[in-house]
Design an enzyme around this catalytic site. Structure first.
Site, mmCIF file in Angstrom:
data_model
loop_
_atom_site.group_PDB
_atom_site.id
_atom_site.type_symbol
_atom_site.label_atom_id
_atom_site.label_comp_id
_atom_site.label_asym_id
_atom_site.label_seq_id
_atom_site.Cartn_x
_atom_site.Cartn_y
_atom_site.Cartn_z
ATOM 1 C CE LYS A 116 -68.259 -22.091 6.907
ATOM 2 N NZ LYS A 116 -69.663 -22.365 6.579
ATOM 3 C CE LYS B 50 -66.464 -22.401 3.388
ATOM 4 N NZ LYS B 50 -67.860 -22.551 3.604
HETATM 5 C C1 PBG Z 1 -72.486 -21.903 4.991
HETATM 6 C C2 PBG Z 1 -71.444 -21.849 3.964
HETATM 7 C C3 PBG Z 1 -70.676 -20.740 3.622
HETATM 8 C C4 PBG Z 1 -69.827 -21.143 2.614
HETATM 9 C C5 PBG Z 1 -70.093 -22.473 2.350
HETATM 10 N N1 PBG Z 1 -71.080 -22.904 3.217
HETATM 11 C C6 PBG Z 1 -70.759 -19.350 4.061
HETATM 12 C C7 PBG Z 1 -70.561 -18.947 5.444
HETATM 13 O O1 PBG Z 1 -70.145 -19.714 6.298
HETATM 14 O O2 PBG Z 1 -70.858 -17.787 5.691
HETATM 15 C C8 PBG Z 1 -68.823 -20.268 1.946
HETATM 16 C C9 PBG Z 1 -68.324 -20.738 0.646
HETATM 17 C C10 PBG Z 1 -67.637 -19.718 -0.145
HETATM 18 O O3 PBG Z 1 -67.303 -18.602 0.307
HETATM 19 O O4 PBG Z 1 -67.379 -20.024 -1.322
HETATM 20 N N2 PBG Z 1 -73.573 -22.668 4.592
#
Ligand code: PBG
Length: 331
Positions: A198, A251
């Protein structure tokens, strides 16, 4: 008249008709590869539009069930739940409240929509008053104390009936800790989809609107990955698989197709990609301005993500894409 070229190979021959193109098409999207994210809030009859994500809503549990039923009718067979609790504190304790929006929605979905696969997001950022993904100590996110909270949350989701939990926090060691805790409580059949690679991305902006999870100070660079790194993603994925992840996720998706490809090639494991909020909102906004054709751009981006190696795609377009695929079948 131009004399014909003496060509052994003429690739255009296979592009002449829709039937020919369909015969040689290598990648095909299918609605059962999509996972639809849903934002669950408190209350009843709540359907609150998210301004930066046209077509996405914060939904109370009853409305969540309604959308899940609709998704299933469209052919989408999995949902990923995010929670918007009534109260937040500095340790994110609402993340393991059995009466909170996510566990309540899980129980409702398992009863009302039994064919739907229910996946839950496990992170603290929606539940902490400061919006960070963990417990803050000395200005930093305390890894191991945060993992203990994530474990509580994953267990609460499993107790409610989640089929799969998806830790998105990027703390070290959380997959192993969650696996052990689930197994110890008899949830050895609950699977883990880890947000393994991520990235610290500018494309999450609209999500933080939807989930009300923007950090009040600082950023997520101490735990999410640097966009310049690819080998590090392979190490992250390797660790999560070793710790017991059943599915690994990359991601965002479209800006990281090379990572999806390398992960799939290297590990040959079930691989997910998350087409994140910014990727969705860019297409929506451009289409609303008449600058691109929404359906084409949507299906092309999803095809690219699947072609790169993602077996499954988490996308806010899940239902629209499923309907478009069904509509276009045979074309
Ligand atoms: C954190 C989380 C995020 C997203 C999914 N889980 C946000 C972040 O890390 O700030 C982002 C998903 C998206 O942008 O669609 N729980």
């Amino acid at each position: 008249m131009t004399p014909p070229l003496q060509l052994a190979r003429r690739p255009r021959r296979l592009r002449r008709t829709p039937a020919l193109r369909a015969l040689v098409r290598e990648t095909r999207l299918s609605p059962d590869r999509f996972i639809l994210p849903l934002f669950v809030c408190e209350g009843a009859n709540v359907r609150r539009p998210v301004g930066s994500m046209p077509g996405v809503f914060q939904l109370s549990v009853d409305e969540t069930v309604r959308d899940a039923e609709g998704a299933l009718a469209d052919g989408v067979r999995a949902v990923l739940l995010f929670g918007l609790p009534r109260d937040k504190d500095d340790i994110g304790s609402a993340a393991y409240d059995a009466t909170g929006p996510v566990p309540t929605a899980v129980r409702a979905l398992r009863t009302a929509v039994p064919d739907m696969l229910v996946v839950t997001d496990v992170c603290l950022c929606e539940y902490t008053s400061h919006g960070h993904c963990g417990i803050i100590a000395d200005g930093d996110i305390a890894n191991d104390a945060t993992v203990a909270q994530l474990v509580r949350s994953a267990v609460a989701h499993a107790e409610a009936g989640a089929h799969m939990v998806a830790p998105s926090d990027m703390m070290d060691g959380r997959v192993a800790a969650i696996r052990h805790a689930l197994d110890a409580r008899g949830f050895d059949q609950v699977s883990i989809m880890s947000y393994a690679a991520k990235y610290c991305s500018g494309f999450y902006g609209p999500f933080r609107d939807a989930a009300d999870s923007a950090p009040l100070f600082g950023d997520r660079r101490s735990h999410q990955m640097d966009p310049g790194n690819a080998e590090e993603a392979l190490r992250e994925v390797e660790i999560d698989i070793a710790e017991g992840a059943d599915i690994v996720m990359i991601k965002p998706a479209l800006p990281y197709l090379d990572i999806i490809w390398r992960v799939k090639e290297r590990f040959a494991c079930p691989t997910a990609a998350y087409q994140v909020s910014g990727e969705y909102s860019m297409i929506k906004a451009a289409a609303q301005n008449g600058w691109i054709e929404e359906e084409r751009a949507m299906l092309e981006s999803l095809t690219a993500i699947h072609r790169a190696g993602a077996d499954m795609i988490i996308t806010y377009f899940a239902r629209e894409a499923a309907r478009a695929i069904n509509r276009n079948a045979g074309r």
